[in-house]
Design a protein around this motif. Structure first.
Motif, PDB file in Angstrom:
ATOM      1  N   MET A  52      46.467 -12.604  62.917  1.00 20.56           N
ATOM      2  CA  MET A  52      46.872 -13.943  62.378  1.00 20.56           C
ATOM      3  C   MET A  52      48.251 -13.899  61.470  1.00 20.56           C
ATOM      4  N   ARG A  53      49.242 -14.393  61.473  1.00 16.28           N
ATOM      5  CA  ARG A  53      50.518 -14.129  60.607  1.00 16.28           C
ATOM      6  C   ARG A  53      50.574 -15.418  59.974  1.00 16.28           C
ATOM      7  N   PHE A  54      50.749 -15.366  58.426  1.00 12.41           N
ATOM      8  CA  PHE A  54      51.116 -16.588  57.370  1.00 12.41           C
ATOM      9  C   PHE A  54      52.213 -15.992  57.001  1.00 12.41           C
ATOM     10  N   GLU A  55      53.253 -16.906  56.838  1.00  9.24           N
ATOM     11  CA  GLU A  55      54.468 -16.510  56.316  1.00  9.24           C
ATOM     12  C   GLU A  55      55.111 -17.749  55.077  1.00  9.24           C
ATOM     13  N   LYS A  56      55.313 -17.424  54.108  1.00  7.37           N
ATOM     14  CA  LYS A  56      55.974 -18.297  53.076  1.00  7.37           C
ATOM     15  C   LYS A  56      54.792 -19.411  52.859  1.00  7.37           C
ATOM     16  N   GLN A  57      53.653 -19.282  52.913  1.00 16.40           N
ATOM     17  CA  GLN A  57      52.526 -20.091  52.731  1.00 16.40           C
ATOM     18  C   GLN A  57      52.042 -19.716  50.950  1.00 16.40           C
ATOM     19  N   LYS A  58      51.528 -21.075  50.489  1.00 13.96           N
ATOM     20  CA  LYS A  58      50.974 -20.923  49.089  1.00 13.96           C
ATOM     21  C   LYS A  58      49.752 -21.327  49.144  1.00 13.96           C
ATOM     22  N   PHE A  59      48.569 -20.375  48.534  1.00 16.11           N
ATOM     23  CA  PHE A  59      47.307 -20.863  48.633  1.00 16.11           C
ATOM     24  C   PHE A  59      46.850 -20.917  47.191  1.00 16.11           C
ATOM     25  N   TYR A  92      44.896  -9.722  59.611  1.00 17.55           N
ATOM     26  CA  TYR A  92      46.120 -10.805  59.071  1.00 17.55           C
ATOM     27  C   TYR A  92      47.427  -9.931  58.678  1.00 17.55           C
ATOM     28  N   LEU A 124      50.510 -11.221  56.480  1.00 13.82           N
ATOM     29  CA  LEU A 124      51.047 -11.909  55.181  1.00 13.82           C
ATOM     30  C   LEU A 124      52.424 -11.687  54.827  1.00 13.82           C
ATOM     31  N   CYS A 154      53.917 -14.686  51.002  1.00 11.37           N
ATOM     32  CA  CYS A 154      52.909 -15.642  50.629  1.00 11.37           C
ATOM     33  C   CYS A 154      52.738 -15.501  49.110  1.00 11.37           C
TER      34      CYS A 154
END
Length: 226
Positions: free
Chosen positions: A1-8, A23, A25, A28
């Motif tokens: 699963m890829r997350f790009e330029k996400q803010k958590f 994952y 990342l 991020c």
């Protein structure tokens, strides 16, 4: 699963018996996000098969996590990041890395719980679960600040020009009374670690790089460090 330029923001993942795996990342940011468990000395909170690139971490903490097969390329932190009671197997840090420190289990835990975690950390590196052929690879990392005294030094892949392997058994009979500040701090770390070797790093991105490097070179000249 890829997350790009996400803010958590303010994500709390607390508790053992879980595995976070697979994952990717990219660029991020984690702000006020905690990954921790405080009651399982078996280290059943696992992060595995993860890659992270150009990550930012702010006001977040990590406790009691087992990291395996993880690669981090670029990590910015807002303040010194403590990795409390964590273990590492085949974890690579490269590129620009902020201020991090591997530390014993949290001192806020009951003494018997701290002791159980510490014993498990030592057993993990001794191969109680799987063969730990190496723990960390920091040979291509450029640190702002770093202290890795809670990882066995002989399991760390390093750049010998700025990353020094210190040996506890070589301290005997060596005159340490006139050591410079950084050399003394490095030697004193043996009082806080169960391991017989540790790696001391002169952080290339620190304003005190030259002073730290000179101190560790001093230990190499004395035969305490490789």
């Amino acid at each position: 699963m890829r997350f790009e330029k996400q803010k958590f923001q303010n994500i709390k993942s607390i508790g053992s018996g879980r595995e976070l795996a697979g994952y990717e990342l990219v660029r991020c940011e984690f702000n006020g996000c905690d990954l921790a468990q405080f009651d399982d000395p078996g280290l059943g909170l696992v992060v595995r098969d993860l890659t992270a690139e150009r990550i930012t971490v702010k006001r977040s903490f990590v406790d009691g996590v087992r990291f395996e097969d993880v690669e981090v390329n670029g990590l910015a932190v807002s303040s010194l990041m403590h990795l409390n009671g964590c273990v590492f197997r085949r974890v690579t840090l490269r590129g620009r890395i902020g201020a991090i420190m591997t530390t014993p289990p949290s001192f806020s835990l009951p003494e018997e719980t701290q002791a159980a975690f510490a014993a498990r950390v030592k057993a993990f590196y001794a191969g109680a679960d799987v063969d730990v052929d190496w723990a960390l690879d920091i040979s291509e990392a450029e640190f702002e600040e770093v202290d890795l005294y809670y990882v066995p030094g002989h399991l760390v892949r390093r750049d010998p020009e700025t990353q020094f392997l210190l040996h506890r058994d070589r301290l005997a009979g060596v005159g340490l009374g006139s050591l410079s500040t950084f050399a003394q701090i490095a030697v004193d770390r043996f009082e806080a670690t169960p391991f017989d070797s540790i790696v001391a790093v002169a952080p290339r991105r620190s304003p005190y790089f030259a002073e730290a490097l000179a101190g560790y070179e001093e230990l190499r000249a004395l035969g305490v460090a490789d």
